[in-house]
Design an enzyme around this catalytic site. Structure first.
Site, PDB file in Angstrom:
ATOM      1  N   THR A 121     -36.316 -57.808  54.392  1.00 44.53           N
ATOM      2  CA  THR A 121     -35.342 -57.216  55.320  1.00 44.53           C
ATOM      3  C   THR A 121     -35.748 -55.764  55.599  1.00 44.53           C
ATOM      4  O   THR A 121     -36.350 -55.104  54.748  1.00 44.53           O
ATOM      5  CB  THR A 121     -33.893 -57.266  54.767  1.00 44.53           C
ATOM      6  OG1 THR A 121     -33.773 -56.337  53.683  1.00 44.53           O
ATOM      7  CG2 THR A 121     -33.513 -58.653  54.289  1.00 44.53           C
ATOM      8  N   SER A 126     -40.234 -50.809  59.579  1.00 43.15           N
ATOM      9  CA  SER A 126     -40.695 -49.419  59.409  1.00 43.15           C
ATOM     10  C   SER A 126     -40.737 -49.056  57.930  1.00 43.15           C
ATOM     11  O   SER A 126     -40.339 -49.851  57.064  1.00 43.15           O
ATOM     12  CB  SER A 126     -39.764 -48.451  60.157  1.00 43.15           C
ATOM     13  OG  SER A 126     -38.523 -48.378  59.489  1.00 43.15           O
ATOM     14  N   GLY A 127     -41.229 -47.856  57.671  1.00 38.08           N
ATOM     15  CA  GLY A 127     -41.179 -47.277  56.330  1.00 38.08           C
ATOM     16  C   GLY A 127     -41.712 -48.163  55.213  1.00 38.08           C
ATOM     17  O   GLY A 127     -42.777 -48.788  55.332  1.00 38.08           O
ATOM     18  N   TYR A 138     -24.248 -43.622  49.393  1.00 36.87           N
ATOM     19  CA  TYR A 138     -25.612 -44.113  49.144  1.00 36.87           C
ATOM     20  C   TYR A 138     -25.817 -44.345  47.641  1.00 36.87           C
ATOM     21  O   TYR A 138     -26.220 -45.433  47.215  1.00 36.87           O
ATOM     22  CB  TYR A 138     -26.624 -43.101  49.688  1.00 36.87           C
ATOM     23  CG  TYR A 138     -28.066 -43.535  49.570  1.00 36.87           C
ATOM     24  CD1 TYR A 138     -28.631 -44.393  50.511  1.00 36.87           C
ATOM     25  CD2 TYR A 138     -28.880 -43.075  48.531  1.00 36.87           C
ATOM     26  CE1 TYR A 138     -29.963 -44.806  50.412  1.00 36.87           C
ATOM     27  CE2 TYR A 138     -30.205 -43.478  48.424  1.00 36.87           C
ATOM     28  CZ  TYR A 138     -30.741 -44.332  49.370  1.00 36.87           C
ATOM     29  OH  TYR A 138     -32.061 -44.732  49.266  1.00 36.87           O
ATOM     30  N   ALA A 174     -38.023 -54.740  57.747  1.00 34.13           N
ATOM     31  CA  ALA A 174     -39.494 -54.783  57.618  1.00 34.13           C
ATOM     32  C   ALA A 174     -40.223 -54.047  58.742  1.00 34.13           C
ATOM     33  O   ALA A 174     -41.447 -53.998  58.728  1.00 34.13           O
ATOM     34  CB  ALA A 174     -39.941 -56.249  57.601  1.00 34.13           C
TER      35      ALA A 174
HETATM   36  N1  NDP Z   1     -37.445 -43.139  51.612  1.00 40.95           N
HETATM   37  C1  NDP Z   1     -37.117 -42.946  50.352  1.00 40.95           C
HETATM   38  O1  NDP Z   1     -37.408 -41.883  49.777  1.00 40.95           O
HETATM   39  C2  NDP Z   1     -36.420 -44.016  49.597  1.00 40.95           C
HETATM   40  C3  NDP Z   1     -35.922 -45.151  50.196  1.00 40.95           C
HETATM   41  N2  NDP Z   1     -35.303 -46.104  49.439  1.00 40.95           N
HETATM   42  C4  NDP Z   1     -34.802 -47.329  50.063  1.00 40.95           C
HETATM   43  O2  NDP Z   1     -35.872 -47.978  50.700  1.00 40.95           O
HETATM   44  C5  NDP Z   1     -35.364 -48.847  51.693  1.00 40.95           C
HETATM   45  C6  NDP Z   1     -36.181 -48.692  52.960  1.00 40.95           C
HETATM   46  O3  NDP Z   1     -35.933 -47.404  53.491  1.00 40.95           O
HETATM   47  P1  NDP Z   1     -37.078 -46.504  54.145  1.00 40.95           P
HETATM   48  O4  NDP Z   1     -38.280 -47.294  54.401  1.00 40.95           O
HETATM   49  O5  NDP Z   1     -37.154 -45.274  53.344  1.00 40.95           O
HETATM   50  O6  NDP Z   1     -36.354 -46.079  55.493  1.00 40.95           O
HETATM   51  P2  NDP Z   1     -36.574 -46.566  57.003  1.00 40.95           P
HETATM   52  O7  NDP Z   1     -35.420 -45.979  57.747  1.00 40.95           O
HETATM   53  O8  NDP Z   1     -37.936 -46.319  57.462  1.00 40.95           O
HETATM   54  O9  NDP Z   1     -36.396 -48.142  56.877  1.00 40.95           O
HETATM   55  C7  NDP Z   1     -35.154 -48.746  56.784  1.00 40.95           C
HETATM   56  C8  NDP Z   1     -35.290 -50.137  57.372  1.00 40.95           C
HETATM   57  O10 NDP Z   1     -34.025 -50.788  57.232  1.00 40.95           O
HETATM   58  C9  NDP Z   1     -33.651 -51.271  58.504  1.00 40.95           C
HETATM   59  N3  NDP Z   1     -32.221 -51.378  58.656  1.00 40.95           N
HETATM   60  C10 NDP Z   1     -31.285 -50.410  58.577  1.00 40.95           C
HETATM   61  N4  NDP Z   1     -30.065 -50.912  58.819  1.00 40.95           N
HETATM   62  C11 NDP Z   1     -30.235 -52.235  59.046  1.00 40.95           C
HETATM   63  C12 NDP Z   1     -29.371 -53.302  59.371  1.00 40.95           C
HETATM   64  N5  NDP Z   1     -28.065 -53.117  59.529  1.00 40.95           N
HETATM   65  N6  NDP Z   1     -29.899 -54.537  59.526  1.00 40.95           N
HETATM   66  C13 NDP Z   1     -31.225 -54.751  59.397  1.00 40.95           C
HETATM   67  N7  NDP Z   1     -32.101 -53.792  59.119  1.00 40.95           N
HETATM   68  C14 NDP Z   1     -31.608 -52.544  58.952  1.00 40.95           C
HETATM   69  C15 NDP Z   1     -34.235 -50.297  59.498  1.00 40.95           C
HETATM   70  O11 NDP Z   1     -34.278 -50.864  60.790  1.00 40.95           O
HETATM   71  P3  NDP Z   1     -34.225 -49.934  62.119  1.00 40.95           P
HETATM   72  O12 NDP Z   1     -35.633 -49.492  62.376  1.00 40.95           O
HETATM   73  O13 NDP Z   1     -33.703 -50.871  63.139  1.00 40.95           O
HETATM   74  O14 NDP Z   1     -33.296 -48.799  61.813  1.00 40.95           O
HETATM   75  C16 NDP Z   1     -35.609 -50.095  58.860  1.00 40.95           C
HETATM   76  O15 NDP Z   1     -36.457 -51.155  59.177  1.00 40.95           O
HETATM   77  C17 NDP Z   1     -33.884 -48.497  51.835  1.00 40.95           C
HETATM   78  O16 NDP Z   1     -33.116 -49.446  51.150  1.00 40.95           O
HETATM   79  C18 NDP Z   1     -33.774 -47.152  51.140  1.00 40.95           C
HETATM   80  O17 NDP Z   1     -32.503 -46.923  50.623  1.00 40.95           O
HETATM   81  C19 NDP Z   1     -35.147 -45.969  48.097  1.00 40.95           C
HETATM   82  C20 NDP Z   1     -35.603 -44.863  47.466  1.00 40.95           C
HETATM   83  C21 NDP Z   1     -36.268 -43.801  48.160  1.00 40.95           C
HETATM   84  C1  LIG Z   2     -39.133 -30.670  47.783  1.00 39.78           C
HETATM   85  C2  LIG Z   2     -38.398 -29.441  48.150  1.00 39.78           C
HETATM   86  C3  LIG Z   2     -39.026 -28.153  47.812  1.00 39.78           C
HETATM   87  C4  LIG Z   2     -37.214 -29.458  48.780  1.00 39.78           C
HETATM   88  C5  LIG Z   2     -36.463 -30.690  49.147  1.00 39.78           C
HETATM   89  C6  LIG Z   2     -35.105 -30.721  48.474  1.00 39.78           C
HETATM   90  C7  LIG Z   2     -34.336 -32.011  48.747  1.00 39.78           C
HETATM   91  C8  LIG Z   2     -34.171 -32.223  50.237  1.00 39.78           C
HETATM   92  C9  LIG Z   2     -35.012 -33.227  48.063  1.00 39.78           C
HETATM   93  C10 LIG Z   2     -35.163 -33.003  46.543  1.00 39.78           C
HETATM   94  C11 LIG Z   2     -35.035 -34.357  45.888  1.00 39.78           C
HETATM   95  C12 LIG Z   2     -35.056 -35.326  47.050  1.00 39.78           C
HETATM   96  C13 LIG Z   2     -34.671 -36.765  46.876  1.00 39.78           C
HETATM   97  C14 LIG Z   2     -34.163 -37.491  47.939  1.00 39.78           C
HETATM   98  C15 LIG Z   2     -33.881 -36.818  49.257  1.00 39.78           C
HETATM   99  C16 LIG Z   2     -34.471 -35.424  49.407  1.00 39.78           C
HETATM  100  C17 LIG Z   2     -34.285 -34.588  48.135  1.00 39.78           C
HETATM  101  C18 LIG Z   2     -32.797 -34.422  47.861  1.00 39.78           C
HETATM  102  C19 LIG Z   2     -33.731 -38.952  47.791  1.00 39.78           C
HETATM  103  C20 LIG Z   2     -32.234 -38.939  47.551  1.00 39.78           C
HETATM  104  C21 LIG Z   2     -34.035 -39.757  49.055  1.00 39.78           C
HETATM  105  C22 LIG Z   2     -33.596 -41.183  48.957  1.00 39.78           C
HETATM  106  C23 LIG Z   2     -33.680 -41.804  47.619  1.00 39.78           C
HETATM  107  O1  LIG Z   2     -33.380 -42.995  47.523  1.00 39.78           O
HETATM  108  C24 LIG Z   2     -33.998 -41.035  46.389  1.00 39.78           C
HETATM  109  C25 LIG Z   2     -34.942 -41.794  45.477  1.00 39.78           C
HETATM  110  C26 LIG Z   2     -34.505 -39.623  46.653  1.00 39.78           C
HETATM  111  C27 LIG Z   2     -34.428 -38.770  45.379  1.00 39.78           C
HETATM  112  C28 LIG Z   2     -35.041 -37.410  45.587  1.00 39.78           C
END
Ligand code: NDP
Ligand SMILES: CC(C)=CCC[C@@H](C)[C@H]1CC[C@H]2C3=C(CC[C@]12C)[C@@]1(C)CCC(=O)[C@@H](C)[C@@H]1CC3
Length: 279
Positions: free
Chosen positions: A8, A12-13, A193, A10
């Site tokens: 799910t 981006s990211g 979140y 899939a």
């Molecule tokens: N980035 C990070 O640092 C971290 C991310 N995660 C988790 O990783 C996962 C992927 O996020 P990430 O790749 O970072 O972010 P992105 O925003 O790049 O990817 C999120 C994906 O989820 C999709 N999405 C969001 N809402 C829905 C919905 N209602 N139905 C179907 N698809 C949906 C988005 O689609 P669309 O393009 O249409 O918005 C996109 O493909 C998330 O669960 C996030 O919480 C966990 C820890 C750290």
């Molecule tokens: C790195 C520096 C110098 C500044 C950035 C500070 C914050 C914006 C950053 C520090 C820890 C980060 C973090 C996340 C978001 C950005 C921060 C708060 C997450 C919450 C993003 C989504 C996740 O699921 C977590 C795993 C991340 C935890 C660390």
């Protein structure tokens, strides 16, 4: 028979990088990209086919934040496939994030600094809203829709003589104190979140308790801090680029700064090689 894998979010990211890594592991996989936006899903499919021209990639319309869409998608999956080896529950949102700057500088000069960078504890709040189903959007997307999907797919996830895996993309931001059984949707708080990710950790445990005997195993994985659309919603991409050298420095102290979607997805993909990971 080739493995069937559904991912799910899939397009981006981390989700897209995971698909890329899965195909590198085994290009004969039957991959199903479950996305809410079919144009973006098509683009992701084309990108994957560029590097893996012979790959079997299907698209599935799935808005995980809508119960109706989840039920419809589950019905389609059961009609299309007679098995599901891996179900990656990866789609997720963090709407309107706000950083507490005061808490950030306070944390920077405290003994908790590494933990602060690894978990963002006390740094981030979000503004949630109610969706068309009357549910909190973060709860509905990150948790409930995925849970309904697992329940609806149980006939192909729990088959005799077959093992299936459910893998939740969770987060080190998951925090027990952000979650309450009296307010599972986090209507009243400002950390939906963290609450939704903690709830997904709990649901994963419950799934294991109820379904291990039927060959279904659930795991939660945090990919670390990764530069994706989600993190570009917290700070603009140019700012992240500007502080990239600092982030590589922080990486020395915490392995959670994986930074690229490729690295982040690395935590999720070894499952298909049959490696066991201790969680
Ligand atoms: N980035 C990070 O640092 C971290 C991310 N995660 C988790 O990783 C996962 C992927 O996020 P990430 O790749 O970072 O972010 P992105 O925003 O790049 O990817 C999120 C994906 O989820 C999709 N999405 C969001 N809402 C829905 C919905 N209602 N139905 C179907 N698809 C949906 C988005 O689609 P669309 O393009 O249409 O918005 C996109 O493909 C998330 O669960 C996030 O919480 C966990 C820890 C750290
Ligand atoms: C790195 C520096 C110098 C500044 C950035 C500070 C914050 C914006 C950053 C520090 C820890 C980060 C973090 C996340 C978001 C950005 C921060 C708060 C997450 C919450 C993003 C989504 C996740 O699921 C977590 C795993 C991340 C935890 C660390």
């Amino acid at each position: 028979m080739e493995k069937v894998i559904l991912v799910t979010g899939a397009n981006s990211g981390i989700g897209l990088a995971l698909c890329e890594r899965l195909l590198c592991e085994d290009s004969r996989l039957q991959l199903c990209l479950a996305c809410r936006n079919m144009q973006r899903a098509e683009a992701a499919r084309s990108a994957l086919l560029t590097s893996h021209p012979d790959a079997h990639i299907d698209l599935l319309h799935l808005d995980v934040g809508s119960v109706r869409s989840v039920l419809h998608a589950a019905h389609k999956v059961k009609a299309r496939y007679n098995r599901l080896d891996y179900l990656y529950l990866n789609a997720g949102i963090m709407p309107n994030p706000q950083i507490d700057i005061k808490a950030f500088f306070k944390g920077l000069f405290s003994s908790n600094v590494v933990k602060m960078f690894a978990t963002a504890e006390g740094l981030l709040t979000q503004q949630d809203r109610v969706n068309k189903d009357g549910l909190q959007e973060v709860f509905a997307t990150n948790l409930f829709g995925h849970f309904v999907l697992v329940r609806e797919l149980d006939s192909i996830l729990c088959q005799a003589g077959q093992t299936s895996r459910v893998v939740w993309t969770s987060s080190s931001n998951a925090r027990r104190s952000a979650f309450s059984l009296e307010d599972v949707q986090h209507r009243l708080g400002t950390e939906p979140y963290a609450s939704s990710k903690y709830a997904s950790d709990l649901i994963s445990l419950a799934l294991n308790r109820h379904n291990n005997s039927q060959g279904l195993y659930s795991s939660v994985i945090c990919p670390g801090l990764v530069m994706t659309n989600l993190t570009y919603g917290i700070l603009p991409s140019f700012f992240w680029t500007l502080i990239m050298p600092i982030m590589y420095l922080i990486r020395i102290f915490t392995h959670t700064f994986t930074l690229t979607p490729y690295n982040g997805a690395g935590a999720l993909s070894p499952w298909i090689r049959g490696q066991s990971i201790t969680v």
